[in-house]
Design an enzyme around this catalytic site. Structure first.
Site, PDB file in Angstrom:
ATOM      1  N   SER A 162      99.154 111.840  60.383  1.00 24.50           N
ATOM      2  CA  SER A 162     100.446 111.744  61.085  1.00 24.50           C
ATOM      3  C   SER A 162     100.905 110.293  61.152  1.00 24.50           C
ATOM      4  O   SER A 162     100.076 109.376  61.169  1.00 24.50           O
ATOM      5  CB  SER A 162     100.293 112.271  62.516  1.00 24.50           C
ATOM      6  OG  SER A 162     101.466 112.009  63.263  1.00 24.50           O
ATOM      7  N   TYR A 183      96.068 111.461  70.613  1.00 22.44           N
ATOM      8  CA  TYR A 183      96.333 112.087  69.307  1.00 22.44           C
ATOM      9  C   TYR A 183      96.464 110.995  68.236  1.00 22.44           C
ATOM     10  O   TYR A 183      95.887 111.090  67.154  1.00 22.44           O
ATOM     11  CB  TYR A 183      97.615 112.911  69.427  1.00 22.44           C
ATOM     12  CG  TYR A 183      98.153 113.514  68.163  1.00 22.44           C
ATOM     13  CD1 TYR A 183      97.601 114.681  67.635  1.00 22.44           C
ATOM     14  CD2 TYR A 183      99.254 112.952  67.504  1.00 22.44           C
ATOM     15  CE1 TYR A 183      98.135 115.263  66.486  1.00 22.44           C
ATOM     16  CE2 TYR A 183      99.783 113.531  66.359  1.00 22.44           C
ATOM     17  CZ  TYR A 183      99.225 114.686  65.857  1.00 22.44           C
ATOM     18  OH  TYR A 183      99.745 115.256  64.718  1.00 22.44           O
TER      19      TYR A 183
HETATM   20  N1  NAP Z   1     104.556 119.309  63.421  1.00 22.48           N
HETATM   21  C1  NAP Z   1     104.636 117.975  63.391  1.00 22.48           C
HETATM   22  O1  NAP Z   1     105.643 117.374  63.806  1.00 22.48           O
HETATM   23  C2  NAP Z   1     103.508 117.173  62.814  1.00 22.48           C
HETATM   24  C3  NAP Z   1     103.717 115.796  62.605  1.00 22.48           C
HETATM   25  C4  NAP Z   1     102.694 115.034  62.084  1.00 22.48           C
HETATM   26  C5  NAP Z   1     101.491 115.626  61.758  1.00 22.48           C
HETATM   27  N2  NAP Z   1     101.295 116.957  61.968  1.00 22.48           N
HETATM   28  C6  NAP Z   1     100.007 117.517  61.605  1.00 22.48           C
HETATM   29  O2  NAP Z   1     100.196 118.584  60.705  1.00 22.48           O
HETATM   30  C7  NAP Z   1      99.071 119.457  60.767  1.00 22.48           C
HETATM   31  C8  NAP Z   1      99.571 120.890  60.799  1.00 22.48           C
HETATM   32  O3  NAP Z   1     100.281 121.109  61.994  1.00 22.48           O
HETATM   33  P1  NAP Z   1     101.622 121.997  62.050  1.00 22.48           P
HETATM   34  O4  NAP Z   1     102.735 121.078  62.317  1.00 22.48           O
HETATM   35  O5  NAP Z   1     101.674 122.887  60.873  1.00 22.48           O
HETATM   36  O6  NAP Z   1     101.423 122.806  63.395  1.00 22.48           O
HETATM   37  P2  NAP Z   1     100.862 124.264  63.677  1.00 22.48           P
HETATM   38  O7  NAP Z   1     101.678 125.277  62.939  1.00 22.48           O
HETATM   39  O8  NAP Z   1     100.758 124.355  65.160  1.00 22.48           O
HETATM   40  O9  NAP Z   1      99.426 124.225  62.998  1.00 22.48           O
HETATM   41  C9  NAP Z   1      98.281 123.723  63.606  1.00 22.48           C
HETATM   42  C10 NAP Z   1      97.185 124.642  63.163  1.00 22.48           C
HETATM   43  O10 NAP Z   1      95.921 124.100  63.517  1.00 22.48           O
HETATM   44  C11 NAP Z   1      95.105 125.194  63.891  1.00 22.48           C
HETATM   45  N3  NAP Z   1      93.965 124.762  64.676  1.00 22.48           N
HETATM   46  C12 NAP Z   1      93.990 123.986  65.784  1.00 22.48           C
HETATM   47  N4  NAP Z   1      92.741 123.813  66.234  1.00 22.48           N
HETATM   48  C13 NAP Z   1      91.924 124.500  65.391  1.00 22.48           C
HETATM   49  C14 NAP Z   1      90.532 124.725  65.350  1.00 22.48           C
HETATM   50  N5  NAP Z   1      89.701 124.178  66.261  1.00 22.48           N
HETATM   51  N6  NAP Z   1      90.020 125.481  64.361  1.00 22.48           N
HETATM   52  C15 NAP Z   1      90.842 126.029  63.440  1.00 22.48           C
HETATM   53  N7  NAP Z   1      92.176 125.864  63.410  1.00 22.48           N
HETATM   54  C16 NAP Z   1      92.708 125.111  64.404  1.00 22.48           C
HETATM   55  C17 NAP Z   1      96.042 126.077  64.690  1.00 22.48           C
HETATM   56  O11 NAP Z   1      95.485 127.351  64.815  1.00 22.48           O
HETATM   57  P3  NAP Z   1      95.878 128.304  66.048  1.00 22.48           P
HETATM   58  O12 NAP Z   1      97.195 128.912  65.668  1.00 22.48           O
HETATM   59  O13 NAP Z   1      94.750 129.275  66.082  1.00 22.48           O
HETATM   60  O14 NAP Z   1      95.979 127.429  67.263  1.00 22.48           O
HETATM   61  C18 NAP Z   1      97.283 126.018  63.820  1.00 22.48           C
HETATM   62  O15 NAP Z   1      97.259 126.989  62.806  1.00 22.48           O
HETATM   63  C19 NAP Z   1      98.265 119.023  61.975  1.00 22.48           C
HETATM   64  O16 NAP Z   1      97.151 118.256  61.543  1.00 22.48           O
HETATM   65  C20 NAP Z   1      99.216 118.130  62.737  1.00 22.48           C
HETATM   66  O17 NAP Z   1      98.531 117.168  63.510  1.00 22.48           O
HETATM   67  C21 NAP Z   1     102.292 117.749  62.473  1.00 22.48           C
END
Ligand code: NAP
Length: 272
Positions: free
Chosen positions: A165, A178
């Site tokens: 991120s 984070y």
């Molecule tokens: N969205 C943003 O603005 C943003 C910006 C920068 C970086 N990111 C990064 O992008 C990545 C993907 O996030 P996203 O935006 O796609 O959000 P998201 O749809 O909420 O995805 C996060 C995923 O991580 C899974 N997860 C969390 N803890 C876990 C665990 N202990 N074991 C297995 N799975 C786990 C969640 O599963 P559950 O559904 O079971 O909770 C969910 O599927 C993350 O690394 C996040 O930090 C996101």
């Protein structure tokens, strides 16, 4: 003596070339996705499914995982394997990764997407909450990458794609726990890349800005937000062009460059 050494050097060169191998620009066909229910991961998998890739999908919510797997299958995936596991449980990682490699025959690519934004205020009050964020966002990925790096190094090829991120570029009061996890991840991946590049392995650190996913659903969606599809297309382009660090969308590279050069005496007074 001098001549002999140059003969040895010339004997060494082709071996070093073989070690690095030719640059592999083909799209991965066998893909392990960790955190496969992530909205960004799903958007990227849809692109790869259309290319006929095979998948081993890992997530902790079995019902959600099944529906994601069905979607990927209907979009053209050659094969889809699933396993529900909480990735915070590091003791299960090695066996999980061995099962994934065995199911797919070999791994061309590992895509690591799991993560939690966490509760910054709770982490300020209670170290246990901060440690939980570090466990999910940093330590569990370090554990996975440790095995995967050795696996890809042994086959002198492979692609390791990890979603970090822009929050890791500079700590700020609204989300420094984070951000610290992602900063640690960035440094760790820099080192892994420095080690594996010469083995022909791509290590891609993805640094998204704001993406409209369940993780950010509680935030007001300003003009800097993009869709997971936008980020997925950028990731695919970065894979095809063997990039090292991807800011997505592109303008975050320059936003973060500006934020990093703000002097600390000024930065500490800002509300970010
Ligand atoms: N969205 C943003 O603005 C943003 C910006 C920068 C970086 N990111 C990064 O992008 C990545 C993907 O996030 P996203 O935006 O796609 O959000 P998201 O749809 O909420 O995805 C996060 C995923 O991580 C899974 N997860 C969390 N803890 C876990 C665990 N202990 N074991 C297995 N799975 C786990 C969640 O599963 P559950 O559904 O079971 O909770 C969910 O599927 C993350 O690394 C996040 O930090 C996101």
């Amino acid at each position: 003596m001098r001549r002999r050494r140059s003969q040895m050097e010339s004997l060494d060169e082709p071996r070093n070339e073989r070690r690095s191998g030719p640059i592999d620009r083909s799209l991965p066909k066998t893909i392990l996705v960790l955190g496969a229910t992530s909205a960004i991961a799903q958007a990227w998998m849809r692109l790869m499914a259309a290319e006929g890739a095979s998948f081993f999908l890992v997530a902790r919510n079995a019902i959600h995982l099944d529906s994601v797997a069905k979607d990927v299958a209907t979009r053209g995936a050659t094969a889809v394997y699933v396993e529900a596991i909480d990735l915070d449980d590091i003791s299960g990682h090695v066996a999980l990764l061995e099962r994934a490699a065995a199911a797919l025959g070999n791994l061309d690519c590992a895509f690591i997407a799991h993560g939690v934004l966490g509760d910054q205020a709770a982490g300020e009050r209670d170290f246990a909450a901060a440690a939980a964020s570090l466990q999910t966002n940093f330590l569990s990925t370090v554990s996975l990458v440790t095995w995967l790096a050795n696996y890809f190094a042994a086959q002198y090829r492979g692609r390791l794609v990890v979603i970090s991120s822009v929050a890791g570029d500079r700590g700020r009061k609204s989300n420094y726990i984070y951000g610290a996890a992602k900063a640690g991840l960035n440094a760790f991946l820099d080192g892994v890349r420095n080690r594996l590049d010469r083995e022909g392995v791509q290590v891609l650190t993805v640094r998204p800005g704001f993406v409209a996913t369940p993780m950010t659903a509680h935030l007001p969606q300003g003009p800097l937000f993009v869709t997971p599809d936008h980020v997925a297309r950028d990731i695919l382009h970065a894979i095809e062009h063997r990039r090292d660090v991807l800011y997505t969308p592109w303008f975050w590279r320059w936003i973060m460059a500006l934020i990093r050069v703000i002097p600390e005496w000024k930065f500490k007074k800002m509300d970010l």
